[in-house]
Design a protein around this motif. Structure first.
Motif, PDB file in Angstrom:
ATOM      1  N   ARG A 272      32.409  47.476  37.875  1.00  0.00           N
ATOM      2  CA  ARG A 272      33.826  47.086  37.869  1.00  0.00           C
ATOM      3  C   ARG A 272      34.260  46.580  39.237  1.00  0.00           C
ATOM      4  NH1 ARG A 272      35.929  52.279  34.279  1.00  0.00           N
ATOM      5  NH2 ARG A 272      35.009  51.537  32.321  1.00  0.00           N
ATOM      6  N   GLN A 273      33.768  47.209  40.273  1.00  0.00           N
ATOM      7  CA  GLN A 273      34.093  46.749  41.615  1.00  0.00           C
ATOM      8  C   GLN A 273      33.588  45.324  41.828  1.00  0.00           C
ATOM      9  OE1 GLN A 273      32.203  48.663  45.151  1.00  0.00           O
ATOM     10  NE2 GLN A 273      34.307  49.321  45.586  1.00  0.00           N
ATOM     11  N   GLU A 274      32.385  45.043  41.329  1.00  0.00           N
ATOM     12  CA  GLU A 274      31.826  43.698  41.464  1.00  0.00           C
ATOM     13  C   GLU A 274      32.594  42.688  40.610  1.00  0.00           C
ATOM     14  OE1 GLU A 274      29.699  40.947  43.275  1.00  0.00           O
ATOM     15  OE2 GLU A 274      29.617  43.094  43.747  1.00  0.00           O
ATOM     16  N   MET A 275      33.101  43.128  39.447  1.00  0.00           N
ATOM     17  CA  MET A 275      33.962  42.250  38.641  1.00  0.00           C
ATOM     18  C   MET A 275      35.203  41.861  39.434  1.00  0.00           C
ATOM     19  SD  MET A 275      33.867  44.166  34.940  1.00  0.00           S
ATOM     20  CE  MET A 275      32.386  45.077  34.514  1.00  0.00           C
ATOM     21  N   GLY A 276      35.766  42.819  40.175  1.00  0.00           N
ATOM     22  CA  GLY A 276      36.921  42.538  41.002  1.00  0.00           C
ATOM     23  C   GLY A 276      36.604  41.539  42.099  1.00  0.00           C
ATOM     24  N   ALA A 280      38.171  37.592  42.280  1.00  0.00           N
ATOM     25  CA  ALA A 280      38.856  37.153  43.493  1.00  0.00           C
ATOM     26  C   ALA A 280      38.125  35.992  44.155  1.00  0.00           C
ATOM     27  CB  ALA A 280      38.989  38.317  44.475  1.00  0.00           C
ATOM     28  N   LEU A 281      36.804  36.005  44.089  1.00  0.00           N
ATOM     29  CA  LEU A 281      36.010  34.893  44.622  1.00  0.00           C
ATOM     30  C   LEU A 281      36.304  33.614  43.857  1.00  0.00           C
ATOM     31  CD1 LEU A 281      33.688  34.069  46.578  1.00  0.00           C
ATOM     32  CD2 LEU A 281      32.096  34.627  44.728  1.00  0.00           C
ATOM     33  N   GLU A 282      36.430  33.738  42.541  1.00  0.00           N
ATOM     34  CA  GLU A 282      36.714  32.567  41.709  1.00  0.00           C
ATOM     35  C   GLU A 282      38.166  32.110  41.831  1.00  0.00           C
ATOM     36  OE1 GLU A 282      33.515  33.872  38.186  1.00  0.00           O
ATOM     37  OE2 GLU A 282      35.652  33.750  37.755  1.00  0.00           O
ATOM     38  N   ASN A 283      39.050  33.030  42.234  1.00  0.00           N
ATOM     39  CA  ASN A 283      40.494  32.733  42.298  1.00  0.00           C
ATOM     40  C   ASN A 283      41.057  33.286  43.612  1.00  0.00           C
ATOM     41  OD1 ASN A 283      40.920  31.850  39.269  1.00  0.00           O
ATOM     42  ND2 ASN A 283      39.783  33.777  39.196  1.00  0.00           N
ATOM     43  N   PRO A 284      40.831  32.632  44.733  1.00  0.00           N
ATOM     44  CA  PRO A 284      41.254  33.158  46.043  1.00  0.00           C
ATOM     45  C   PRO A 284      42.756  32.996  46.276  1.00  0.00           C
ATOM     46  CG  PRO A 284      40.214  31.020  46.315  1.00  0.00           C
ATOM     47  CD  PRO A 284      40.097  31.356  44.853  1.00  0.00           C
ATOM     48  N   LEU A 298      41.205  50.559  38.672  1.00  0.00           N
ATOM     49  CA  LEU A 298      41.197  50.884  40.093  1.00  0.00           C
ATOM     50  C   LEU A 298      39.901  50.453  40.765  1.00  0.00           C
ATOM     51  CD1 LEU A 298      42.912  54.398  40.057  1.00  0.00           C
ATOM     52  CD2 LEU A 298      43.949  52.133  40.370  1.00  0.00           C
ATOM     53  N   SER A 299      38.782  50.554  40.069  1.00  0.00           N
ATOM     54  CA  SER A 299      37.509  50.109  40.646  1.00  0.00           C
ATOM     55  C   SER A 299      37.531  48.604  40.883  1.00  0.00           C
ATOM     56  CB  SER A 299      36.353  50.485  39.715  1.00  0.00           C
ATOM     57  OG  SER A 299      36.248  51.877  39.551  1.00  0.00           O
ATOM     58  N   ALA A 300      38.015  47.840  39.901  1.00  0.00           N
ATOM     59  CA  ALA A 300      38.088  46.385  40.056  1.00  0.00           C
ATOM     60  C   ALA A 300      39.044  46.007  41.175  1.00  0.00           C
ATOM     61  CB  ALA A 300      38.519  45.743  38.740  1.00  0.00           C
ATOM     62  N   ALA A 301      40.146  46.738  41.295  1.00  0.00           N
ATOM     63  CA  ALA A 301      41.127  46.451  42.348  1.00  0.00           C
ATOM     64  C   ALA A 301      40.510  46.600  43.729  1.00  0.00           C
ATOM     65  CB  ALA A 301      42.338  47.360  42.203  1.00  0.00           C
ATOM     66  N   SER A 302      39.638  47.606  43.909  1.00  0.00           N
ATOM     67  CA  SER A 302      38.996  47.779  45.209  1.00  0.00           C
ATOM     68  C   SER A 302      38.095  46.591  45.524  1.00  0.00           C
ATOM     69  CB  SER A 302      38.196  49.082  45.248  1.00  0.00           C
ATOM     70  OG  SER A 302      37.062  49.025  44.407  1.00  0.00           O
ATOM     71  N   GLY A 303      37.459  46.027  44.505  1.00  0.00           N
ATOM     72  CA  GLY A 303      36.633  44.839  44.715  1.00  0.00           C
ATOM     73  C   GLY A 303      37.459  43.617  45.061  1.00  0.00           C
ATOM     74  N   VAL A 304      38.615  43.456  44.413  1.00  0.00           N
ATOM     75  CA  VAL A 304      39.518  42.344  44.729  1.00  0.00           C
ATOM     76  C   VAL A 304      39.976  42.456  46.178  1.00  0.00           C
ATOM     77  CG1 VAL A 304      41.796  41.347  44.261  1.00  0.00           C
ATOM     78  CG2 VAL A 304      40.284  41.969  42.358  1.00  0.00           C
ATOM     79  N   GLN A 306      38.539  43.967  48.703  1.00  0.00           N
ATOM     80  CA  GLN A 306      37.441  43.672  49.616  1.00  0.00           C
ATOM     81  C   GLN A 306      37.229  42.170  49.756  1.00  0.00           C
ATOM     82  OE1 GLN A 306      33.929  45.817  48.385  1.00  0.00           O
ATOM     83  NE2 GLN A 306      35.007  47.776  48.311  1.00  0.00           N
ATOM     84  N   GLN A 307      37.287  41.464  48.643  1.00  0.00           N
ATOM     85  CA  GLN A 307      37.041  40.024  48.675  1.00  0.00           C
ATOM     86  C   GLN A 307      38.182  39.271  49.342  1.00  0.00           C
ATOM     87  OE1 GLN A 307      34.298  38.343  47.856  1.00  0.00           O
ATOM     88  NE2 GLN A 307      35.314  36.450  48.512  1.00  0.00           N
ATOM     89  N   LEU A 308      39.424  39.670  49.075  1.00  0.00           N
ATOM     90  CA  LEU A 308      40.581  38.973  49.651  1.00  0.00           C
ATOM     91  C   LEU A 308      40.858  39.408  51.086  1.00  0.00           C
ATOM     92  CD1 LEU A 308      43.158  38.983  46.679  1.00  0.00           C
ATOM     93  CD2 LEU A 308      41.589  37.148  47.371  1.00  0.00           C
TER      94      LEU A 308
END
Length: 490
Positions: A272-276, A280-284, A298-304, A306-308
């Motif tokens: 889920r973190q990687e999905m986030g 975000a990588l696809e939609n900066p 919440l797991s996906a949000a942490s990935g978003v 990190q990416q942003l």
């Protein structure tokens, strides 16, 4: 009466143990860790020292069904199977709560099932024409009637032959006086794992989180088309069919499974973190903070975040003590149900450009309300990022989505959805991005994932659904006058 879907619901969770002096108690704790997979009913069946099967089941949460100490204490035995249910095929009546228990002249058999059979209606018609009498309207019971009609002398051979006749998504646990059996469909749509206690006793469960809770070590994932027999001599792996190809439900990783579970070697939280990160990588987008919708996002949000490169903030609070929000007849009452569960933290979101992260959009009602709530709390902008592709197609393998009319993404463009939800922008994870994020890397289509809900490409024939049979009823298509709030001993 048409079903009005507010969120995704998965069918069930199963747990079993063989040769353990705390069988019923351990099954209770295992089921408690699987409560997220079903909240409509629960049950446990144990094998007594006299080789009888006895059980207790009821409607409601596990703690409500087993609300008296004697409910567990009366289940004396060294082997057990248990079940928590969310009903897709069959109604909410007590007769559909599992494990189903059958008393035959030669032996007792108990059966618990997670999934949905795509040929259940046609098989039931044939069985009833041959004289079978069903005690429930759940598709689970079809397998037991098939077993009883096989000519082979040995139970395991009759079971193999029966498994070859049913289609769809299924993870079965079957308890007899001689063994505990675990069977997975040829595509492995639903997860199922084997663990072992320090005492040597074996556990079978829907998710690895249940193994952790009861102190069992992970042994292996049950593979597509496998039948595992656990008895006093250990566990034995058999293949009831060789026509297999992994297609694990991608929604297990996106939404259903607990973050601390591993499915085919992939940790759910990490996926889920990687999905986030990927969405975000696809939609900066330009955002000040990231806010995840609790709890599955919440797991996906942490990935978003990190990416942003922006803070991951607690901008929404979930009331952990609110009851489940059942289907409400008016928009006002539906929104009140969401308000009981979630509230915005004004001090966090006021004046900020918020990247709001959710795992999926089903009807869009919840998303619409959350966006409006964040803006009422002072959010300058709300950009909604969905850590999965648009949900456009029905599921026939154990998720209660049977009609595209229930799915917002099937009926509107992304821009129309954004407008209805009220977000400043709306972005979905791409299908290739989802497959990459989960990273199963299996030698199978979509790296071993079922992504039919997003692509419409179903990995199996749909049998009854294609043949024009009436689809199995969802729980809300039935009105049962039941004395059903009372647990029933079986």
């Amino acid at each position: 009466m048409a079903t009005e879907l507010k969120s995704l619901n998965e069918e069930c969770g199963v747990f079993g143990v063989w040769n353990d002096d705390q069988a019923a108690q351990r099954t209770y704790f295992g089921l408690h860790s699987l409560q997220h997979r079903g909240q409509e009913g629960a049950g446990i069946v144990v094998k007594t020292d006299e080789d009888r099967l006895i059980g207790h089941k009821g409607l409601g949460l596990l703690a409500d069904v087993f609300d008296r100490p004697e409910s567990i204490d009366e289940l004396q035995g060294r082997s057990a199977i248990g079940h928590v249910r969310y009903g897709t095929a069959g109604s909410r009546g007590i007769e559909n709560i599992q494990p189903l228990l059958f008393h035959y002249l030669k032996e007792d058999v108990a059966l618990a099932h997670n999934g949905n059979l795509t040929n259940a209606v046609s098989m039931r018609e044939k069985l009833e024409a041959d004289g079978a009498i069903f005690q429930s309207n759940s598709d689970t019971e079809v397998l037991m009637h098939l077993i009883q009609r096989q000519p082979q002398a040995q139970f395991v051979d009759r079971l193999k032959a029966s498994l070859r006749q049913i289609k769809g998504g299924f993870a079965y646990l079957i308890l007899t006086k001689d063994a505990l059996y675990a069977a997975l469909d040829p595509n492995g749509f639903r997860p199922l794992v084997v663990g072992q206690l320090e005492s040597g006793s074996y556990i079978v469960a829907s998710e690895t989180c249940a193994l952790d809770v009861v102190g069992a070590k992970f042994v292996r994932d049950v593979q597509p088309g496998e039948l595992i027999q656990i008895d006093d001599s250990g566990y034995h792996v058999m293949q009831y069919t060789t026509e297999t190809q992994l297609a694990i439900c991608s929604m297990e990783y996106i939404y259903f499974a607990r973050p601390d579970s591993d499915i085919y070697g992939v940790n759910v939280h990490m996926a889920r973190q990687e999905m986030g990160r990927q969405v975000a990588l696809e939609n900066p987008i330009d955002a000040d903070i990231v806010v995840g919708v609790p709890n599955s996002s919440l797991s996906a949000a942490s990935g978003v975040a990190q990416q942003l490169g922006v803070p991951d903030e607690m901008g929404l609070i979930k009331n952990q003590y609110s009851s489940r929000t059942f289907i409400q007849p008016t928009q006002e009452l539906r929104e009140q149900g969401v308000k009981m569960k979630l509230s915005a933290v004004r001090a966090v979101v006021a004046g900020k450009k918020v990247a709001l992260v959710d795992d999926s959009i089903v009807r869009g009602t919840t998303s619409q309300y959350i966006v409006r709530m964040l803006k009422a709390a002072g959010a300058k902008e709300v950009h909604l990022l969905i850590a999965s592709p648009p949900l456009k197609y029905p599921c026939f393998y154990g998720i209660d989505i049977e009609h595209t009319r229930e799915l917002m993404a099937a009926n509107y463009t992304v821009e129309e959805m954004r407008d209805q939800i009220g977000a400043d922008s709306l972005h979905f994870l791409s299908l290739p991005g989802l497959i990459k994020a989960i990273g199963l890397k299996q030698d199978a289509p979509n790296e071993g994932l079922c992504v039919a809900y997003f692509s419409g490409d179903y990995p199996t024939a749909l049998y009854d659904y294609e043949a024009g049979f009436e689809a199995p009823k969802t729980a809300d298509d039935h009105v049962l006058a039941a004395s059903a709030n009372q647990p029933t001993t079986i």
